[in-house]
Scaffold this motif. Structure first.
Motif, PDB file in Angstrom:
ATOM      1  N   TYR A  62       1.732  -3.116   1.353  1.00 10.43           N
ATOM      2  CA  TYR A  62       2.332  -3.992   0.420  1.00 10.43           C
ATOM      3  C   TYR A  62       3.130  -5.195   0.808  1.00 10.43           C
ATOM      4  CZ  TYR A  62       1.380  -0.107  -2.804  1.00 10.43           C
ATOM      5  OH  TYR A  62       0.410   1.013  -3.814  1.00 10.43           O
ATOM      6  N   TYR A  63       3.237  -5.316   2.107  1.00  2.01           N
ATOM      7  CA  TYR A  63       4.060  -6.280   2.476  1.00  2.01           C
ATOM      8  C   TYR A  63       3.223  -7.121   3.615  1.00  2.01           C
ATOM      9  CZ  TYR A  63       7.841  -3.948   0.261  1.00  2.01           C
ATOM     10  OH  TYR A  63       8.521  -3.263  -0.769  1.00  2.01           O
ATOM     11  N   GLU A  67       7.152 -10.633   6.481  1.00  2.94           N
ATOM     12  CA  GLU A  67       8.040 -10.168   5.672  1.00  2.94           C
ATOM     13  C   GLU A  67       8.493  -8.709   6.276  1.00  2.94           C
ATOM     14  OE1 GLU A  67       7.017 -10.763   0.869  1.00  2.94           O
ATOM     15  OE2 GLU A  67       5.826  -9.286   1.895  1.00  2.94           O
TER      16      GLU A  67
END
Length: 690
Positions: A62-63, A67
């Motif tokens: 998800y990142y 990040e």
């Protein structure tokens, strides 16, 4: 390019740890480290390691890598309880992370590999940390050859602070008290160099005065041109619990003592009651049930208004406060946005002496009205905020603000600072204050473009006879003004007024009034055209004396009549002059047999100052102290005796400097005083007993 874990590293760590059992070996990627730290996982057993791997897959799903790296840098362990590189930059190098040099960044980068061993302690850097940084530097130079020039810097001893840069903690608390979000950054107007110097000056001063029971103080400095706060020190030591150091003295409500008096004189000038040289009476006075006194219980008699202000005489200030109307001092405090005030009747005239509590912030804002030509403006703590002209309000005139500042600049420096005054760049216009009970010592100054305020006291409210504004707070104030002189690099000229708005006129040097033909000694003084009182001197008068008898005469045609000039002072001031060893030559009396009806219309008639007219007096039957009413009057200098009457009944006769005690029965009385020249004054009072 890994999906969250490095399978080759995991196999190698498994083999080394569990098969060969030589020593434990990690296999974490940055993503795995982030998962461990963020989700607070225990990863020393297999179940914990599996959780760490699964969370790593989730984060990678998800990142982005950027990040994940950013999140890791914000929570990475950097020794002791320091988490994240931004905190480590502040803790070890006392600077924002964006200001770090390459060599400082390299040092921080290797700490999280072994934070327990590598984290600097008490400013000491371990050999292991130095070696790890050098190894990283070698890899760094291979990729960035231009960094070879840093080799000499890398070989130098490493200097770290190992403490957070605690700056203006009281101000930080104040700004953060209404923060909208966690971690909000405030760009303050504080000048950090000046702030640090003032903190040191305050601490050194407290240390020197500690033997007198001095343990705490507060300081605030603003630039009144921009209304920006340049220094804000809430206490002598933030972390000292014994002095309640975390209390913010800039915001705490305290009695201001006499520091409010300049506003009384400014409003009195605006209302045409005085000019700076007007003679004011500093003599025992009653105001209804209120009988004020001076600090040392002494009275100076007749003194010019400017001297009454800088000497902080109570009676003249209270007398003026009783005369000014719309606005009075209470109205001024309301308009100046002083918070938490009770109703006016709660304070009465004691407001002049500091019975209403104000904060240092509020006091500084009020003094900015004088500095800014009568306009009230908001104090600014944060950058990029400006004072809006639409938000400012005029509370004093331009002229009275100028004259009040000029009066304050006549205040002499404290003992020991007269020689240093030449080193200052501008005049120091200051006012001191001491609260009742010696709980607060104040000194506040207009110095060039600055307003400097000092408070010395105890947050627990304990009094100390050493807490005097002039002798305790003012020396520190002058130390700060010297520091501001060294700090300042700008030119500032105190604003001058246009000639048609304020003028200098000739005044009688004795009375401070417009000179009459009999005034010999003259001086120049400020005058506001169309506002200031136009009152001719009535102290100097020409009279005639019979050279044969020495008595006063009205026969000017006689060859024995001689014209002389005499000073006619009120009898209460004559008595004060006498007590001070400065007797005045009084005008000679008329011969007893020559008193005429015309004499009643000459000079000042008596004025009854006790009792007070239209006042009810309650006498106690069973008390030795409260069974009489004092009868006291003031008359012209040629009055030698008073005759007191209750209606048509004679109460008694006394000399003009005496007080007559009267023990009346209950009832309503018309009290009359008659002097020896037939001049009189009358009042009405009511007497009750219980």
């Amino acid at each position: 390019f890994h999906p969250g874990v490095n399978p080759f590293a995991i196999v190698q760590a498994w083999w080394q740890t569990y098969i060969k059992k030589e020593h434990r070996m990690g296999a974490s990627t940055i993503t795995m480290q982030l998962a461990k730290l963020h989700y607070k996982l225990y990863t020393r057993d297999v179940p914990g390691k599996i959780k760490q791997i699964l969370y790593s897959f989730y984060l990678e799903r998800y990142y982005s890598k950027k990040e994940i790296l950013e999140a890791y840098l914000n929570i990475a362990p950097c020794g002791r309880n320091i988490e994240g590189f931004p905190a480590a930059a502040l803790y070890y190098f006392n600077k924002d992370i964006s200001k770090l040099t390459v060599t400082e960044q390299l040092l921080l980068a290797v700490i999280p590999q072994d934070p327990l061993e590598r984290g600097p302690v008490d400013g000491k850097v371990s050999d292991e940390l130095i070696e790890a940084r050098m190894n990283l530097f070698k890899s760094w130079v291979e990729k960035y050859p231009e960094s070879k020039s840093l080799q000499s810097e890398m070989e130098m001893p490493v200097a770290v602070q190992a403490e957070f840069p605690f700056k203006a903690l009281h101000l930080t608390d104040y700004l953060g008290s209404d923060k909208k979000e966690e971690g909000q950054i405030f760009h303050t107007t504080i000048n950090w160099k000046l702030q640090n110097e003032i903190e040191k000056i305050l601490q050194n001063y407290i240390d020197k005065k500690r033997r007198y029971g001095v343990h705490n103080g507060s300081v605030m400095v603003i630039n009144h041109q921009t209304m920006e706060v340049l220094a804000s020190v809430g206490s002598a030591a933030y972390f000292d619990e014994e002095i309640h150091g975390q209390v913010n003295g800039n915001l705490a409500k305290r009695s201001p003592g006499s520091t409010l008096k300049p506003f009384i004189y400014a409003m009195a000038m605006d209302q045409g009651l005085i000019i700076p040289d007007t003679l004011l009476k500093d003599a025992p006075t009653n105001f209804s049930e209120y009988t004020p006194d001076n600090y040392r219980s002494d009275f100076k008699g007749a003194i010019p208004a400017w001297q009454a202000l800088v000497d902080s005489r109570n009676i003249p200030a209270i007398t003026l406060a009783n005369r000014i109307r719309n606005p009075g001092l209470y109205d001024f405090l309301i308009k100046s946005q002083v918070s938490g005030l009770q109703g006016f009747d709660h304070y009465g005239l004691s407001l002049v002496l500091g019975s209403a509590e104000v904060s240092m912030l509020e006091l500084v804002r009020m003094y900015s009205v004088i500095a800014n030509q009568g306009y009230l403006k908001e104090i600014i703590f944060e950058q990029d905020k400006v004072v809006s002209e639409h938000e400012s309000r005029q509370l004093l005139s331009v002229q009275s603000s100028f004259l009040t500042r000029n009066m304050l600049e006549k205040n002499p420096p404290p003992p020991g600072y007269q020689k240093n005054i030449s080193s200052l760049k501008w005049p120091v216009g200051f006012k001191t204050g001491t609260s009742i009970g010696f709980k607060d010592a104040w000194s506040i100054a207009l110095y060039g473009p600055y307003i400097v305020c000092v408070w010395i006291g105890n947050f627990n409210g304990q009094g100390n006879s050493a807490f005097l504004g002039r002798t305790l707070a003012t020396p520190l104030l002058f130390d700060l003004c010297e520091q501001l002189t060294l700090y300042n690099d700008q030119e500032y000229i105190i604003p001058q007024l246009e000639e048609d708005s304020i003028k200098k006129v000739k005044l009688c040097a004795v009375s401070g009034g417009i000179p009459n033909v009999y005034c010999v000694d003259l001086k120049e003084g400020w005058f506001i055209p169309g506002v200031s009182p136009i009152k001719k001197c009535d102290i100097h008068r020409q009279i005639y004396v019979d050279s044969r008898t020495g008595y006063r005469t009205d026969d000017r045609s006689s060859e024995f009549s001689k014209a002389i000039i005499r000073e006619f002072w009120p009898t209460d001031l004559l008595q004060l002059f006498q007590e001070a060893g400065l007797p005045r030559i009084t005008p000679p009396p008329y011969p007893p047999e020559n008193r005429t009806l015309e004499m009643q219309n000459r000079g000042r008639p008596p004025e009854i100052i006790s009792p007070l007219t239209y006042t009810s007096y309650i006498l106690q039957k069973d008390s030795n102290r409260f069974q009489t009413i004092p009868l006291k009057a003031v008359a012209d200098a040629d009055a030698t005796n008073y005759f007191w009457f209750a209606g048509s009944m004679l109460i008694g006769k006394v000399s003009s400097n005496e007080t007559l005690s009267w023990a009346p029965n209950p009832g309503t009385y018309f009290i009359t005083v008659l002097d020896n020249l037939g001049r009189s004054d009358s009042i009405k009072i009511t007497v009750e007993t219980y």
